[in-house]
Motif scaffolding. Structure first.
Motif, PDB file in Angstrom:
ATOM      1  N   GLU A 158      37.339  43.166  49.813  1.00  0.00           N
ATOM      2  CA  GLU A 158      37.119  44.519  49.296  1.00  0.00           C
ATOM      3  C   GLU A 158      38.011  44.781  48.084  1.00  0.00           C
ATOM      4  OE1 GLU A 158      37.429  47.575  52.198  1.00  0.00           O
ATOM      5  OE2 GLU A 158      35.933  46.695  53.542  1.00  0.00           O
ATOM      6  N   ARG A 159      39.255  44.316  48.133  1.00  0.00           N
ATOM      7  CA  ARG A 159      40.166  44.523  47.013  1.00  0.00           C
ATOM      8  C   ARG A 159      39.691  43.750  45.787  1.00  0.00           C
ATOM      9  NH1 ARG A 159      45.087  46.820  45.933  1.00  0.00           N
ATOM     10  NH2 ARG A 159      44.109  48.393  47.231  1.00  0.00           N
ATOM     11  N   GLU A 162      36.871  45.605  44.263  1.00  0.00           N
ATOM     12  CA  GLU A 162      37.411  46.782  43.595  1.00  0.00           C
ATOM     13  C   GLU A 162      37.959  46.408  42.216  1.00  0.00           C
ATOM     14  OE1 GLU A 162      39.885  50.581  45.394  1.00  0.00           O
ATOM     15  OE2 GLU A 162      40.476  48.558  45.973  1.00  0.00           O
ATOM     16  N   LEU A 180      45.371  51.303  41.165  1.00  0.00           N
ATOM     17  CA  LEU A 180      45.397  50.832  42.556  1.00  0.00           C
ATOM     18  C   LEU A 180      46.804  50.802  43.148  1.00  0.00           C
ATOM     19  CD1 LEU A 180      42.849  47.864  42.311  1.00  0.00           C
ATOM     20  CD2 LEU A 180      42.422  50.233  42.986  1.00  0.00           C
ATOM     21  N   HIS A 190      44.761  38.409  41.835  1.00  0.00           N
ATOM     22  CA  HIS A 190      43.397  38.675  42.294  1.00  0.00           C
ATOM     23  C   HIS A 190      42.375  38.177  41.273  1.00  0.00           C
ATOM     24  CE1 HIS A 190      44.229  40.851  45.949  1.00  0.00           C
ATOM     25  NE2 HIS A 190      45.027  41.707  45.332  1.00  0.00           N
TER      26      HIS A 190
END
Length: 224
Positions: A158-159, A162, A180, A190
């Motif tokens: 999910e991150r 995002e 964030l 990420h």
């Protein structure tokens, strides 16, 4: 603030000279070296002690063409951002050029001032799209069925989703971190995971992946 280091590769020596003089005179930009062919570029990069941040690349040259050069550069020197500037520009080539590893694909007829803006945007955000290129991307990319993800290890968290959405909205690592409440270094971590999981070569590839997998709607992308 350091200058953006640029390399120009084109088999037209007059264009190379004009671009080199203009860019060296511009604030914040510096031409590291020039090359008159893809082979010349690769040979110079192989022995370079400093790599360019941005490569201005012609599409049609003697010997290796721009597509072959871009593929080679993204394989061996993935940190170099590629701007293809060509008199053979056609919007129908655009989706393919982005998938090949280009961060921008523009015609040679653009103004030097706009070229300077494109270089800065690509350096800072990883991609440049002209407003009239959006519809072409929609036709070339979003209408195609996404490749299914079979390996559970390749599923995005999910991150990561995002962050991918924010990258697609042209947010920098610092801006994403502020939104964030994480550090830019964490954002970069990420981002590296996104490259590994999606197989994208650059930010443009991540945006294409996000469109193909319905993570973003191309109509919501900001004009750059």
């Amino acid at each position: 603030m350091k200058n953006i280091l640029i390399t120009i590769t084109d088999d037209d020596s007059l264009i190379v000279k004009l671009l080199e003089d203009f860019l060296n005179a511009a604030d914040g930009l510096s031409v590291l070296f020039t090359a008159n062919s893809g082979e010349d570029l690769i040979a110079k990069l192989a022995v370079a002690t400093t790599l360019p941040d941005v490569l201005l690349l012609d599409l049609k040259m003697g010997g290796m063409n721009g597509i072959e050069v871009a593929q080679h550069i993204k394989s061996l020197f993935p940190t170099i951002k590629i701007i293809v500037v060509s008199s053979h520009y056609q919007q129908s080539f655009m989706g393919f050029m982005f998938k090949t590893g280009a961060s921008a694909f523009v015609p040679k007829g653009i103004s030097p001032i706009l070229l300077k803006e494109i270089i800065s945007t690509v350096y800072n955000k990883g991609i440049y799209l002209m407003e009239d290129q959006m519809d072409t991307l929609r036709d070339q990319i979003s209408s195609k069925a996404p490749k299914p993800i079979i390996d559970d290890n390749q599923q995005l968290s999910e991150r990561e989703i995002e962050i991918l959405r924010l990258i697609s909205m042209q947010k920098t690592a610092k801006e994403i971190g502020d939104i964030l409440f994480i550090t830019p270094r964490t954002v970069e971590g990420h981002k590296n995971n996104l490259f590994a999981k999606t197989g994208a070569k650059n930010i443009a590839g991540l945006v294409i992946y996000a469109i193909q997998h319905n993570i973003i709607n191309i109509n919501t992308l900001p004009a750059i």
